[in-house]
Design a protein around this motif. Structure first.
Motif, PDB file in Angstrom:
ATOM      1  N   SER A 276       0.827  -1.207   0.000  1.00 10.87           N
ATOM      2  CA  SER A 276       0.000   0.000   0.000  1.00 10.87           C
ATOM      3  C   SER A 276       0.859   1.254   0.000  1.00 10.87           C
ATOM      4  CB  SER A 276      -0.926   0.003   1.219  1.00 10.87           C
ATOM      5  OG  SER A 276      -1.794  -1.104   1.200  1.00 10.87           O
ATOM      6  N   LEU A 277       1.916   1.249   0.818  1.00  5.95           N
ATOM      7  CA  LEU A 277       2.813   2.395   0.855  1.00  5.95           C
ATOM      8  C   LEU A 277       3.439   2.653  -0.512  1.00  5.95           C
ATOM      9  CD1 LEU A 277       4.593   1.847   4.287  1.00  5.95           C
ATOM     10  CD2 LEU A 277       3.247   3.844   3.651  1.00  5.95           C
ATOM     11  N   VAL A 278       3.922   1.585  -1.156  1.00  3.96           N
ATOM     12  CA  VAL A 278       4.564   1.729  -2.458  1.00  3.96           C
ATOM     13  C   VAL A 278       3.559   2.234  -3.493  1.00  3.96           C
ATOM     14  CG1 VAL A 278       5.717   0.496  -4.325  1.00  3.96           C
ATOM     15  CG2 VAL A 278       6.320  -0.002  -1.958  1.00  3.96           C
ATOM     16  N   VAL A 279       2.350   1.677  -3.483  1.00 10.70           N
ATOM     17  CA  VAL A 279       1.324   2.080  -4.446  1.00 10.70           C
ATOM     18  C   VAL A 279       0.972   3.554  -4.279  1.00 10.70           C
ATOM     19  CG1 VAL A 279      -1.120   1.812  -5.033  1.00 10.70           C
ATOM     20  CG2 VAL A 279       0.340  -0.205  -4.810  1.00 10.70           C
ATOM     21  N   VAL A 280       0.793   3.995  -3.038  1.00  7.03           N
ATOM     22  CA  VAL A 280       0.440   5.394  -2.787  1.00  7.03           C
ATOM     23  C   VAL A 280       1.588   6.318  -3.183  1.00  7.03           C
ATOM     24  CG1 VAL A 280      -0.062   7.062  -0.966  1.00  7.03           C
ATOM     25  CG2 VAL A 280      -1.248   4.876  -1.006  1.00  7.03           C
ATOM     26  N   ILE A 281       2.819   5.921  -2.908  1.00  6.28           N
ATOM     27  CA  ILE A 281       3.974   6.737  -3.278  1.00  6.28           C
ATOM     28  C   ILE A 281       4.091   6.841  -4.792  1.00  6.28           C
ATOM     29  CG2 ILE A 281       6.509   6.807  -3.283  1.00  6.28           C
ATOM     30  CD1 ILE A 281       6.374   5.625  -0.445  1.00  6.28           C
ATOM     31  N   VAL A 282       3.919   5.732  -5.493  1.00  5.41           N
ATOM     32  CA  VAL A 282       4.039   5.735  -6.953  1.00  5.41           C
ATOM     33  C   VAL A 282       2.884   6.496  -7.592  1.00  5.41           C
ATOM     34  CG1 VAL A 282       4.005   4.285  -9.022  1.00  5.41           C
ATOM     35  CG2 VAL A 282       5.397   3.623  -7.061  1.00  5.41           C
ATOM     36  N   GLY A 283       1.662   6.254  -7.142  1.00  3.39           N
ATOM     37  CA  GLY A 283       0.494   6.877  -7.768  1.00  3.39           C
ATOM     38  C   GLY A 283       0.273   8.313  -7.360  1.00  3.39           C
ATOM     39  N   GLY A 284       0.593   8.649  -6.105  1.00  2.00           N
ATOM     40  CA  GLY A 284       0.351  10.004  -5.613  1.00  2.00           C
ATOM     41  C   GLY A 284      -0.615   9.994  -4.444  1.00  2.00           C
ATOM     42  N   MET A 285      -0.252  10.680  -3.372  1.00  2.00           N
ATOM     43  CA  MET A 285      -1.084  10.713  -2.176  1.00  2.00           C
ATOM     44  C   MET A 285      -2.424  11.386  -2.445  1.00  2.00           C
ATOM     45  SD  MET A 285       1.599  11.583   0.882  1.00  2.00           S
ATOM     46  CE  MET A 285       0.218  11.894   1.963  1.00  2.00           C
ATOM     47  N   GLY A 286      -3.494  10.758  -1.979  1.00  2.00           N
ATOM     48  CA  GLY A 286      -4.817  11.343  -2.093  1.00  2.00           C
ATOM     49  C   GLY A 286      -5.475  11.205  -3.447  1.00  2.00           C
ATOM     50  N   SER A 287      -4.862  10.469  -4.362  1.00  2.00           N
ATOM     51  CA  SER A 287      -5.400  10.328  -5.719  1.00  2.00           C
ATOM     52  C   SER A 287      -5.918   8.910  -5.932  1.00  2.00           C
ATOM     53  CB  SER A 287      -4.311  10.658  -6.747  1.00  2.00           C
ATOM     54  OG  SER A 287      -4.756  10.345  -8.054  1.00  2.00           O
ATOM     55  N   ILE A 288      -7.219   8.768  -6.174  1.00  2.00           N
ATOM     56  CA  ILE A 288      -7.787   7.457  -6.458  1.00  2.00           C
ATOM     57  C   ILE A 288      -7.284   6.927  -7.805  1.00  2.00           C
ATOM     58  CG2 ILE A 288      -9.913   6.154  -6.805  1.00  2.00           C
ATOM     59  CD1 ILE A 288      -9.397   7.012  -3.924  1.00  2.00           C
ATOM     60  N   MET A 321       9.669   2.502  -7.312  1.00  2.00           N
ATOM     61  CA  MET A 321       9.375   3.530  -6.312  1.00  2.00           C
ATOM     62  C   MET A 321      10.498   4.561  -6.234  1.00  2.00           C
ATOM     63  SD  MET A 321       8.645   3.084  -2.222  1.00  2.00           S
ATOM     64  CE  MET A 321      10.389   2.744  -1.892  1.00  2.00           C
ATOM     65  N   VAL A 322      11.749   4.091  -6.268  1.00  2.00           N
ATOM     66  CA  VAL A 322      12.889   5.006  -6.200  1.00  2.00           C
ATOM     67  C   VAL A 322      12.913   5.927  -7.412  1.00  2.00           C
ATOM     68  CG1 VAL A 322      15.412   5.130  -6.258  1.00  2.00           C
ATOM     69  CG2 VAL A 322      14.280   3.494  -4.748  1.00  2.00           C
ATOM     70  N   LEU A 323      12.639   5.388  -8.602  1.00  2.00           N
ATOM     71  CA  LEU A 323      12.629   6.205  -9.814  1.00  2.00           C
ATOM     72  C   LEU A 323      11.534   7.272  -9.757  1.00  2.00           C
ATOM     73  CD1 LEU A 323      13.253   3.498 -12.576  1.00  2.00           C
ATOM     74  CD2 LEU A 323      14.821   5.303 -11.839  1.00  2.00           C
ATOM     75  N   ARG A 328       9.617  12.269 -10.022  1.00  2.00           N
ATOM     76  CA  ARG A 328       8.337  12.943  -9.750  1.00  2.00           C
ATOM     77  C   ARG A 328       7.936  12.631  -8.308  1.00  2.00           C
ATOM     78  NH1 ARG A 328       4.260  15.471 -12.519  1.00  2.00           N
ATOM     79  NH2 ARG A 328       2.145  15.133 -11.758  1.00  2.00           N
ATOM     80  N   PRO A 329       8.518  13.331  -7.342  1.00  3.04           N
ATOM     81  CA  PRO A 329       8.327  12.980  -5.922  1.00  3.04           C
ATOM     82  C   PRO A 329       6.875  12.999  -5.461  1.00  3.04           C
ATOM     83  CG  PRO A 329      10.103  14.580  -6.197  1.00  3.04           C
ATOM     84  CD  PRO A 329       9.411  14.476  -7.519  1.00  3.04           C
ATOM     85  N   GLN A 330       6.024  13.809  -6.080  1.00  2.30           N
ATOM     86  CA  GLN A 330       4.635  13.896  -5.655  1.00  2.30           C
ATOM     87  C   GLN A 330       3.790  12.717  -6.157  1.00  2.30           C
ATOM     88  OE1 GLN A 330       6.118  15.697  -7.940  1.00  2.30           O
ATOM     89  NE2 GLN A 330       4.721  16.634  -9.427  1.00  2.30           N
ATOM     90  N   GLY A 331       4.363  11.847  -6.997  1.00  7.05           N
ATOM     91  CA  GLY A 331       3.607  10.715  -7.530  1.00  7.05           C
ATOM     92  C   GLY A 331       3.163  10.962  -8.958  1.00  7.05           C
TER      93      GLY A 331
END
Length: 336
Positions: A276-288, A321-323, A328-331
């Motif tokens: 879940s952490l990796v998915v949220v970091i890759v996709g962007g916080m707060g974005s469905i 995730m690192v890339l 694009r740190p915000q996801g």
């Protein structure tokens, strides 16, 4: 999207070529006489579909996490425990009643109630204290893990698939043509397709609720400035309790899904918390939509990696995730 193409034409071309290659690998029909290659293509297609359906499971877990962590700014590191609890509840109900649907309902209700208790007794007392929330929820996850180990032991459990979903279905996707002129179609487990379809429906419903309804507007406004929203007469704490319950309930549903086409055992809570952490970091916080995109990317990376580079499959996931963090740190689809 057009801005990205204008600013990064080379990367846009690389992405386009990669997508075109993937589409060709999926839909191209291999000619007769290439039996060995046909076998490899079946392995590849199964890995792709496994990755996409696994992404559906990751999305169900991460969508609840992105509601709690991404939108409400509550650092809930006990989210994986909610997943495992939902799976155990669903297993118990399905075993006792024989109903797969009732297992989903029971898991959602029970885990949502646990989520309400967490919001009222823990997070409401520590609003804005990220470090304190982190430490407390880590402790709670350890306590939950020990309690579930005491209650269910260290065995593996699997939620019984209903009879109408047992067995494969033939997809309208011709993979090859045999020398005899017979077409070869891909077959895939029906239960995984149904579960993936359900995750798509839930994702679309959540996006519409957050972006096209008054409740969604209240939630987003409360995240930005809860004091001003409370001054207008909105019961912001009640709204946040309901959102937290929804996020927890989705984790419970995901537990039943994971227990259906995988298994339930100690340690799965930590695995899905990290996912879940990796998915949220890759996709962007707060974005469905970001959670959906991140879940599919991570699911594909995990499954394709386990088939072609099994030794380094987990490395591929964290390399993505690192890339993303570097470029694009915000996801990828961060909520503005």
């Amino acid at each position: 999207m057009s801005r990205f193409i204008e600013r990064h034409p080379v990367w846009s071309l690389v992405v386009l070529l990669a997508v075109a290659l993937l589409v060709w690998l999926i839909f191209a029909v291999w000619p007769a006489g290439l039996e060995e290659a046909i076998g490899r293509k079946k392995v590849f297609l199964n890995a792709v579909f496994n990755g996409i359906t696994l992404g559906g499971l990751y999305f169900l877990v991460a969508s609840g996490f992105t509601l709690i962590f991404g939108l409400m700014r509550n650092v809930n590191l006990a989210h994986g425990s909610l997943y495992l609890l939902g799976g155990y509840v669903g297993y118990g109900i399905s075993t006792a009643t024989g109903s797969w649907v009732l297992a989903f309902i029971a898991a959602f209700v029970v885990v949502a109630i646990v989520g309400v208790l967490l919001q009222v007794l823990v997070f409401r007392r520590m609003e804005g204290q990220d470090l304190r929330q982190t430490m407390v929820t880590i402790g709670l996850s350890i306590v939950f893990a020990d309690l579930m180990l005491w209650a269910f032991g260290g065995d593996f459990y699997q939620v019984q698939t209903p009879a109408w979903l047992i067995g494969p279905v033939q997809l309208p996707l011709m993979t090859a043509m045999k020398s005899s002129g017979e077409a070869v179609f891909l077959q895939y487990p029906a239960v995984r397709l149904v579960i993936f379809g359900g995750s798509v429906v839930i994702g679309v419903a959540m996006w519409l609720a957050l972006n096209r309804t008054r409740v969604g507007m209240i939630v987003r406004a409360g995240v930005d400035d809860r004091d001003i929203l409370a001054a207008t007469g909105v019961q912001i704490q009640l709204v946040f309790v309901l959102v937290f319950a929804l996020g927890a309930g989705l984790a419970g549903i995901a537990g039943v899904v994971g227990g259906t086409f995988q298994s339930l055992s100690p340690g799965e809570d930590t695995r899905f918390l990290l996912a879940s952490l990796v998915v949220v970091i890759v996709g962007g916080m707060g974005s469905i939509p970001g959670a959906a995109l991140g879940a599919v990317i991570i699911g594909l990376a995990e499954q394709l990696g386990s088939v072609y580079i099994p030794t380094y499959a987990i490395v591929v996931t964290f390399l993505i995730m690192v890339l993303v963090l570097a470029l694009r740190p915000q996801g990828l689809l961060a909520r503005r």
